[in-house]
Design a protein around this motif. Structure first.
Motif, short mmCIF file in Angstrom:
data_model
loop_
_atom_site.label_atom_id
_atom_site.label_comp_id
_atom_site.label_asym_id
_atom_site.label_seq_id
_atom_site.Cartn_x
_atom_site.Cartn_y
_atom_site.Cartn_z
N SER A 134 0.83 -1.21 0.00
CA SER A 134 0.00 0.00 0.00
C SER A 134 0.86 1.26 0.00
O SER A 134 0.49 2.26 -0.62
N THR A 135 2.03 1.21 0.63
CA THR A 135 2.95 2.35 0.59
C THR A 135 3.44 2.58 -0.84
O THR A 135 3.49 3.72 -1.32
N ASP A 136 3.79 1.50 -1.52
CA ASP A 136 4.23 1.61 -2.92
C ASP A 136 3.12 2.18 -3.81
O ASP A 136 3.37 3.04 -4.66
N LEU A 137 1.90 1.70 -3.60
CA LEU A 137 0.77 2.21 -4.39
C LEU A 137 0.48 3.68 -4.07
O LEU A 137 0.14 4.45 -4.96
N LEU A 194 -7.03 8.87 6.04
CA LEU A 194 -6.48 9.83 5.08
C LEU A 194 -6.46 9.28 3.65
O LEU A 194 -6.58 10.04 2.69
N ALA A 195 -6.31 7.97 3.51
CA ALA A 195 -6.25 7.36 2.18
C ALA A 195 -7.56 7.45 1.43
O ALA A 195 -7.61 7.26 0.21
N TYR A 243 -8.46 19.71 -5.14
CA TYR A 243 -8.43 18.25 -5.05
C TYR A 243 -7.00 17.73 -5.10
O TYR A 243 -6.60 16.90 -4.28
N ILE A 244 -6.23 18.24 -6.03
CA ILE A 244 -4.84 17.80 -6.18
C ILE A 244 -4.04 18.13 -4.92
O ILE A 244 -3.34 17.28 -4.37
N GLN A 245 -4.14 19.37 -4.45
CA GLN A 245 -3.38 19.81 -3.28
C GLN A 245 -3.75 18.99 -2.04
O GLN A 245 -2.87 18.51 -1.32
N SER A 252 -2.62 14.55 1.81
CA SER A 252 -3.09 13.32 2.47
C SER A 252 -2.16 12.16 2.20
O SER A 252 -1.79 11.41 3.12
N LEU A 253 -1.76 11.98 0.95
CA LEU A 253 -0.91 10.84 0.60
C LEU A 253 0.49 10.96 1.19
O LEU A 253 1.08 9.94 1.58
N ASN A 254 1.02 12.16 1.27
CA ASN A 254 2.32 12.33 1.94
C ASN A 254 2.22 11.89 3.40
O ASN A 254 3.11 11.22 3.91
N GLN A 255 1.12 12.25 4.03
CA GLN A 255 0.89 11.85 5.42
C GLN A 255 0.67 10.33 5.52
O GLN A 255 1.19 9.70 6.44
#
Length: 130
Positions: free
Chosen positions: A18-21, A89-90, A107-109, A114-117
């Protein structure tokens, strides 16, 4: 893909994938056009969905692990808290893409944040887990 097992090695594998994805989804978001007339790349959205599903399955496996363990494991509890937060967050890149009403740049920002977190939390969980 959404199979849950209480074995730590299985859970760690799900979190690693999931981290890779999440990283692939992040890369897709970082190159996404802010123009609403260009459709969102379906493979990027599928990676976001798969990230969420794998985190959910790993989270459930962690719950099963806690239920079947004879002795509480405080490190698993710490890891679970991080996985639970990452799971919530995902949802953002998936849910916000179809909710409409928010501008594409927003949406992008928000999805990138969220994904960085998510990636940070999953890496912490993987480090903490026995």
């Amino acid at each position: 893909m959404n199979v849950s097992k209480p074995q730590t090695a299985f859970i760690k594998n799900q979190l690693t994938i999931s981290t890779d994805l999440a990283r692939k989804t992040l890369a897709g978001l970082e190159t996404m056009s802010s123009d609403d007339s260009i459709p969102i790349d379906e493979s990027m959205l599928q990676n976001a969905r798969n990230t969420y599903v794998l985190i959910r399955a790993a989270r459930h496996g962690m719950e099963l692990n806690k239920e079947t363990s004879k002795f509480p494991d405080p490190t698993m509890d710490l890891a679970f808290k991080r996985v639970n937060e990452a799971w919530n967050l995902a949802r953002n890149p998936v849910d916000r893409s179809t909710s409409g009403g928010i501008p594409r740049p927003q949406y992008i920002q928000e999805s990138i944040q969220s994904l960085n977190q998510v990636i940070r939390l999953l890496n912490q969980a993987l480090t903490i887990m026995p």
